[in-house]
Design a protein around this motif. Sequence first.
Motif, PDB file in Angstrom:
ATOM      1  N   LEU A  70       0.827  -1.205   0.000  1.00  0.00           N
ATOM      2  CA  LEU A  70       0.000   0.000   0.000  1.00  0.00           C
ATOM      3  C   LEU A  70       0.864   1.259   0.000  1.00  0.00           C
ATOM      4  CD1 LEU A  70      -2.882  -0.837   2.480  1.00  0.00           C
ATOM      5  CD2 LEU A  70      -2.884  -0.924   0.013  1.00  0.00           C
ATOM      6  N   LYS A  71       0.319   2.300  -0.617  1.00  0.00           N
ATOM      7  CA  LYS A  71       0.972   3.605  -0.626  1.00  0.00           C
ATOM      8  C   LYS A  71       0.229   4.504   0.360  1.00  0.00           C
ATOM      9  CE  LYS A  71       0.403   3.686  -5.152  1.00  0.00           C
ATOM     10  NZ  LYS A  71      -0.067   2.696  -5.882  1.00  0.00           N
ATOM     11  N   LYS A  72       0.877   5.620   0.734  1.00  0.00           N
ATOM     12  CA  LYS A  72       0.247   6.494   1.725  1.00  0.00           C
ATOM     13  C   LYS A  72      -1.062   7.088   1.211  1.00  0.00           C
ATOM     14  CE  LYS A  72       3.107  10.527   0.717  1.00  0.00           C
ATOM     15  NZ  LYS A  72       4.021  11.507   1.285  1.00  0.00           N
ATOM     16  N   GLU A  73      -1.247   7.171  -0.102  1.00  0.00           N
ATOM     17  CA  GLU A  73      -2.501   7.681  -0.660  1.00  0.00           C
ATOM     18  C   GLU A  73      -3.667   6.716  -0.422  1.00  0.00           C
ATOM     19  OE1 GLU A  73       0.291   7.240  -2.840  1.00  0.00           O
ATOM     20  OE2 GLU A  73       0.991   9.262  -2.399  1.00  0.00           O
ATOM     21  N   ASP A  74      -3.352   5.435  -0.178  1.00  0.00           N
ATOM     22  CA  ASP A  74      -4.382   4.411   0.023  1.00  0.00           C
ATOM     23  C   ASP A  74      -4.823   4.284   1.476  1.00  0.00           C
ATOM     24  OD1 ASP A  74      -4.106   3.785  -2.683  1.00  0.00           O
ATOM     25  OD2 ASP A  74      -2.570   2.278  -2.284  1.00  0.00           O
ATOM     26  N   VAL A  75      -4.175   5.022   2.387  1.00  0.00           N
ATOM     27  CA  VAL A  75      -4.420   4.854   3.822  1.00  0.00           C
ATOM     28  C   VAL A  75      -5.025   6.129   4.404  1.00  0.00           C
ATOM     29  CG1 VAL A  75      -3.337   4.363   6.047  1.00  0.00           C
ATOM     30  CG2 VAL A  75      -2.481   3.258   3.988  1.00  0.00           C
ATOM     31  N   LEU A  84      -8.795   5.892  17.431  1.00  0.00           N
ATOM     32  CA  LEU A  84      -7.964   6.084  16.249  1.00  0.00           C
ATOM     33  C   LEU A  84      -8.323   4.973  15.264  1.00  0.00           C
ATOM     34  CD1 LEU A  84      -4.915   7.467  15.404  1.00  0.00           C
ATOM     35  CD2 LEU A  84      -4.446   5.049  15.548  1.00  0.00           C
ATOM     36  N   THR A  85      -8.711   5.347  14.051  1.00  0.00           N
ATOM     37  CA  THR A  85      -9.109   4.371  13.043  1.00  0.00           C
ATOM     38  C   THR A  85      -8.193   4.485  11.831  1.00  0.00           C
ATOM     39  OG1 THR A  85     -11.413   4.510  13.749  1.00  0.00           O
ATOM     40  CG2 THR A  85     -11.001   3.558  11.589  1.00  0.00           C
ATOM     41  N   VAL A  86      -7.568   3.377  11.478  1.00  0.00           N
ATOM     42  CA  VAL A  86      -6.754   3.293  10.272  1.00  0.00           C
ATOM     43  C   VAL A  86      -7.566   2.494   9.265  1.00  0.00           C
ATOM     44  CG1 VAL A  86      -4.621   2.407   9.261  1.00  0.00           C
ATOM     45  CG2 VAL A  86      -4.598   3.412  11.539  1.00  0.00           C
ATOM     46  N   SER A  87      -7.845   3.104   8.122  1.00  0.00           N
ATOM     47  CA  SER A  87      -8.643   2.432   7.101  1.00  0.00           C
ATOM     48  C   SER A  87      -8.017   2.684   5.748  1.00  0.00           C
ATOM     49  CB  SER A  87     -10.092   2.936   7.133  1.00  0.00           C
ATOM     50  OG  SER A  87     -10.118   4.327   6.873  1.00  0.00           O
ATOM     51  N   GLY A  88      -8.485   1.944   4.781  1.00  0.00           N
ATOM     52  CA  GLY A  88      -7.961   2.127   3.437  1.00  0.00           C
ATOM     53  C   GLY A  88      -8.506   1.080   2.501  1.00  0.00           C
ATOM     54  N   GLU A  89      -7.905   1.057   1.334  1.00  0.00           N
ATOM     55  CA  GLU A  89      -8.345   0.121   0.304  1.00  0.00           C
ATOM     56  C   GLU A  89      -7.118  -0.514  -0.324  1.00  0.00           C
ATOM     57  OE1 GLU A  89     -11.433   0.005  -3.443  1.00  0.00           O
ATOM     58  OE2 GLU A  89     -11.017   1.899  -2.437  1.00  0.00           O
ATOM     59  N   THR A  90      -7.182  -1.813  -0.507  1.00  0.00           N
ATOM     60  CA  THR A  90      -6.083  -2.544  -1.117  1.00  0.00           C
ATOM     61  C   THR A  90      -6.497  -3.027  -2.500  1.00  0.00           C
ATOM     62  OG1 THR A  90      -4.592  -4.412  -0.886  1.00  0.00           O
ATOM     63  CG2 THR A  90      -6.742  -4.691   0.063  1.00  0.00           C
ATOM     64  N   LYS A  91      -5.573  -2.893  -3.444  1.00  0.00           N
ATOM     65  CA  LYS A  91      -5.794  -3.360  -4.810  1.00  0.00           C
ATOM     66  C   LYS A  91      -4.500  -4.010  -5.268  1.00  0.00           C
ATOM     67  CE  LYS A  91      -8.565   0.694  -5.661  1.00  0.00           C
ATOM     68  NZ  LYS A  91      -8.585   2.011  -6.256  1.00  0.00           N
ATOM     69  N   LEU A  92      -4.335  -5.283  -4.994  1.00  0.00           N
ATOM     70  CA  LEU A  92      -3.118  -5.984  -5.366  1.00  0.00           C
ATOM     71  C   LEU A  92      -3.427  -7.058  -6.400  1.00  0.00           C
ATOM     72  CD1 LEU A  92      -1.507  -6.499  -1.846  1.00  0.00           C
ATOM     73  CD2 LEU A  92      -0.966  -4.756  -3.520  1.00  0.00           C
ATOM     74  N   THR A  93      -2.598  -7.133  -7.429  1.00  0.00           N
ATOM     75  CA  THR A  93      -2.743  -8.154  -8.464  1.00  0.00           C
ATOM     76  C   THR A  93      -1.398  -8.820  -8.658  1.00  0.00           C
ATOM     77  OG1 THR A  93      -4.427  -6.832  -9.553  1.00  0.00           O
ATOM     78  CG2 THR A  93      -3.430  -8.573 -10.848  1.00  0.00           C
TER      79      THR A  93
END
Length: 154
Positions: A70-75, A84-93
């Motif tokens: 993940l990159k910082k833009e995804d978090v 404190l909530t850490v969330s994001g989206e993962t897109k791995l292929t």
Amino acid sequence: MSLVNFFSTPFYDDFDRLFDEAFSRRTNGGDNSQVARQGNTAPRVFRPTIDVHEDKDQNVITATFELPGLKKEDVNIDVHNNVLTVSGETKLTEERNENGYVVKERRYGKFSRSLPVPQGIKSEEIKASLENGVLTVTYPRTSPEQAPKKIAVQ
């Protein structure tokens, strides 16, 4: 105050994988191909692991999240009602060739992990950095207003 109140399930993930592999072998009609025997080892849900360390001498709590790929833009990091909530989206292929087969694995999805933050901590006091897939979040154990103060006896 309990620092972390969450339930991590590495045991259950392994247990579910064991059953999935056993049933997939049984329902493949006895196919002995390498791809059928491997089973699906990709995780169903991306749930980053958390390590929380408390340093009483420096009055700091450090939470480390493993976010591979993940990159910082995804978090996203939010603080609301002392959580404190850490969330994001993962897109791995991932694509690879194995024994003449092309194996493609994709992992898409959102994740969210939460930690309690001591009362009185301001969002400016929380620092975060993401390096090599490891997110490190640090914040004070107690706010300066809550720190114990010595009173001299006269």
